[in-house]
Write an enzyme that holds these catalytic residues in place. Structure first.
Site, PDB file in Angstrom:
ATOM      1  N   LYS A  93     -10.399  -0.101  10.758  1.00  0.00           N
ATOM      2  CA  LYS A  93     -10.918  -1.514   9.386  1.00  0.00           C
ATOM      3  C   LYS A  93     -11.361  -3.329  10.756  1.00  0.00           C
ATOM      4  O   LYS A  93     -11.675  -3.944  10.066  1.00  0.00           O
ATOM      5  CB  LYS A  93      -9.328  -1.971   8.810  1.00  0.00           C
ATOM      6  CG  LYS A  93      -8.799  -1.389   7.729  1.00  0.00           C
ATOM      7  CD  LYS A  93      -8.023  -1.116   7.252  1.00  0.00           C
ATOM      8  CE  LYS A  93      -6.858  -0.393   6.545  1.00  0.00           C
ATOM      9  NZ  LYS A  93      -7.433   0.346   5.449  1.00  0.00           N
ATOM     10  N   GLN A 118      -4.229  -5.609   7.561  1.00  0.00           N
ATOM     11  CA  GLN A 118      -5.280  -6.204   6.585  1.00  0.00           C
ATOM     12  C   GLN A 118      -5.376  -7.383   6.978  1.00  0.00           C
ATOM     13  O   GLN A 118      -6.132  -8.729   7.033  1.00  0.00           O
ATOM     14  CB  GLN A 118      -5.131  -6.040   4.580  1.00  0.00           C
ATOM     15  CG  GLN A 118      -5.240  -5.082   3.863  1.00  0.00           C
ATOM     16  CD  GLN A 118      -7.016  -4.402   3.754  1.00  0.00           C
ATOM     17  OE1 GLN A 118      -7.466  -5.452   4.703  1.00  0.00           O
ATOM     18  NE2 GLN A 118      -6.966  -3.581   3.521  1.00  0.00           N
ATOM     19  N   HIS A 148       0.539  -0.711  -0.012  1.00  0.00           N
ATOM     20  CA  HIS A 148      -0.446  -0.397  -0.038  1.00  0.00           C
ATOM     21  C   HIS A 148       1.172   1.714  -0.264  1.00  0.00           C
ATOM     22  O   HIS A 148       1.948   1.017   0.180  1.00  0.00           O
ATOM     23  CB  HIS A 148      -0.931  -0.025   1.209  1.00  0.00           C
ATOM     24  CG  HIS A 148      -2.060   0.259   1.447  1.00  0.00           C
ATOM     25  ND1 HIS A 148      -1.424   1.852   1.748  1.00  0.00           N
ATOM     26  CD2 HIS A 148      -3.349   0.429   1.515  1.00  0.00           C
ATOM     27  CE1 HIS A 148      -2.865   3.142   1.827  1.00  0.00           C
ATOM     28  NE2 HIS A 148      -3.335   2.306   1.375  1.00  0.00           N
ATOM     29  N   ASP A 208       3.164  -4.299   8.190  1.00  0.00           N
ATOM     30  CA  ASP A 208       1.876  -3.824   8.467  1.00  0.00           C
ATOM     31  C   ASP A 208       0.811  -4.992   8.041  1.00  0.00           C
ATOM     32  O   ASP A 208       0.245  -5.468   7.515  1.00  0.00           O
ATOM     33  CB  ASP A 208       2.146  -3.026   6.578  1.00  0.00           C
ATOM     34  CG  ASP A 208       0.506  -2.646   6.077  1.00  0.00           C
ATOM     35  OD1 ASP A 208      -0.418  -2.602   7.383  1.00  0.00           O
ATOM     36  OD2 ASP A 208       0.597  -1.659   5.063  1.00  0.00           O
ATOM     37  N   CYS A 262      -4.374   2.991  -3.554  1.00  0.00           N
ATOM     38  CA  CYS A 262      -3.924   3.148  -2.875  1.00  0.00           C
ATOM     39  C   CYS A 262      -2.474   1.998  -3.020  1.00  0.00           C
ATOM     40  O   CYS A 262      -1.459   1.741  -2.496  1.00  0.00           O
ATOM     41  CB  CYS A 262      -4.167   3.050  -1.276  1.00  0.00           C
ATOM     42  SG  CYS A 262      -4.598   5.176  -1.102  1.00  0.00           S
TER      43      CYS A 262
END
Ligand code: PLP
Length: 412
Positions: free
Chosen positions: A230, A207, A127, A204, A370
């Protein structure tokens, strides 16, 4: 489709006020949780309770509300620590979101540790939040960026680790799960490889943390970044977890109140972690509500949530395979893949696809998500993306497929 889901999705749906609405005369099928999830009543009530009953700034007040707010804010930090298997709640820094957490590491750890010629290893599926902060610090320090490639199914080409992960590599920053492709990366193995050459590993988790069990001790990484919004929590609250030794050696990110020990006219000394990295008034109610979201998700069970999404994804792969003109980007099996997927429909612009689906009450996302370098790799300017969460049903996959068939016909 028969469902093996271990929780009652219909009961869960009733807990999300926003899902009770109709959109353009249809029941809402919300398939954009990878962008931001919906919030259950429990979390909304928790936020409201803070503002109605004990709203006060934290850490400084000596009156009842402030003490209550401080207690709830720090208790939320403890919930986050337990949720991701951190050794101590002092390793949890509240940020605004994943983006701020990664920038914090780039601007503090990066500025202190990177020298000209040092290398930072990223991947093509990152991203922008896990690319741009590293570009910025590379420009300042003279460090060089390398990128792991991906194969046709959207998986990392791991053989490249042999040439791209070297003694010059000081940091590996990798997404745990791709927001465009749904690919789940073997971060544990890559963290081991990174450590073998003396590099630090940032994951990261934007997600992954909302969708599967994530335990930093098991992953063996050094930093983990994720966003509350999220994972059923409000916007404006995110998390950076870091190993205490690394955090303690890092200079502050932002200067101001709450992050100091002593302020003199010419200089200041800084607070211990995590306060050192939480300058100014934090997002208090939002952090407390993140703690509530963690309670909510934990009660359902992260493994059950992951299995539910895998099951929906398996059905989507089967059902969407019959849609004429549909090209799916990313893994075509559910192995090491989560519930986000991007696609194009021959002859229909991704924004038109999304608009047509919206007309049927189906919320999806269109654009580059993104991930411009990743779209460039696939030679497409934009795609449409659908993504699942706890409240999605197999019938919503059917509605998506029917909507796509309609869009395809309309444009023929
Ligand atoms: N990383 C990934 C993989 C994401 O999917 C996102 C958001 O979509 C981010 C980082 C950035 O998250 P935020 O906008 O909450 O900072």
């Amino acid at each position: 489709m028969s469902t093996l889901t271990q929780f009652d999705v219909l009961a869960i749906r009733r807990e999300f006020p926003i899902l009770q609405q109709e959109v353009h005369g249809h029941r809402l099928a919300f398939l954009d949780s990878a962008a931001s999830s919906q919030k259950p009543r429990q979390v909304i009530d928790c936020l409201e309770d803070y503002y109605r009953r004990y709203n006060a700034n934290v850490h400084r007040g000596v009156y009842k509300f402030s003490e209550e707010a401080t207690f709830a804010y720090e208790r939320a930090r403890g919930k986050v620590a337990r949720f991701i298997g951190a050794a101590s709640q002092r390793e949890i820094i509240f940020t605004r979101n994943t983006t701020e957490a990664i920038n914090l590491v780039a601007q503090t750890w990066g500025a202190t540790n990177l020298r000209p010629g040092d290398r930072i290893l990223l991947s093509l599926m990152e991203h922008h939040s896990n690319i741009v902060p590293w570009q910025m610090i590379a420009q300042r320090t003279g460090a060089i960026l390398d990128y792991l490639s991906i194969d046709g199914e959207g998986r990392l080409v791991l053989e490249e680790l042999d040439q791209k992960l070297t003694e010059q590599t000081k940091l590996v920053a990798l997404t745990h799960q791709s927001n465009m492709l749904g690919t789940i990366n073997p971060v544990r193995m890559i963290a081991e490889r990174a450590h073998a050459v003396g590099a630090v590993m940032l994951v990261d988790g934007a997600q992954s943390v909302p969708h599967m069990p994530v335990n930093v001790t098991e992953l063996g990484c050094d930093f983990l970044a994720f966003s509350g919004h999220k994972m059923c929590a409000p916007t404006g609250i995110g998390v950076l977890w870091g190993r205490r030794k690394l955090l303690e050696a890092m200079p502050p990110f932002l200067g101001g109140g709450s992050m100091i020990k002593v302020v003199e006219l010419e200089q200041s000394t800084y607070a211990d972690v995590p306060a050192r990295f939480e300058a100014g008034t934090p997002a208090i109610g939002e952090a407390i509500a993140l703690g509530e979201a963690i309670d909510y998700l934990s009660a359902i069970g992260m493994e059950a949530i992951y299995q539910h999404e895998v099951e929906l994804m398996a059905y989507a792969l089967e059902r969407l395979g019959n849609v004429p003109g549909l090209t799916l980007y990313g893994p075509l099996t559910t192995e090491q893949r989560g519930g986000a997927f991007s696609f194009t429909l021959a002859g229909v612009h991704p924004h038109d696809v999304a608009a047509i689906l919206d007309g049927q009450g189906i919320a999806v996302r269109a654009g580059h998500h993104c991930t411009q370098p990743l779209h460039r790799h696939f030679d497409v300017p934009a795609t449409t993306r659908a993504s699942f969460y706890i409240y999605n049903l197999p019938e919503e996959v059917d509605r998506l497929a029917v909507g796509l068939e309609k869009a395809s016909k309309l444009f023929q």
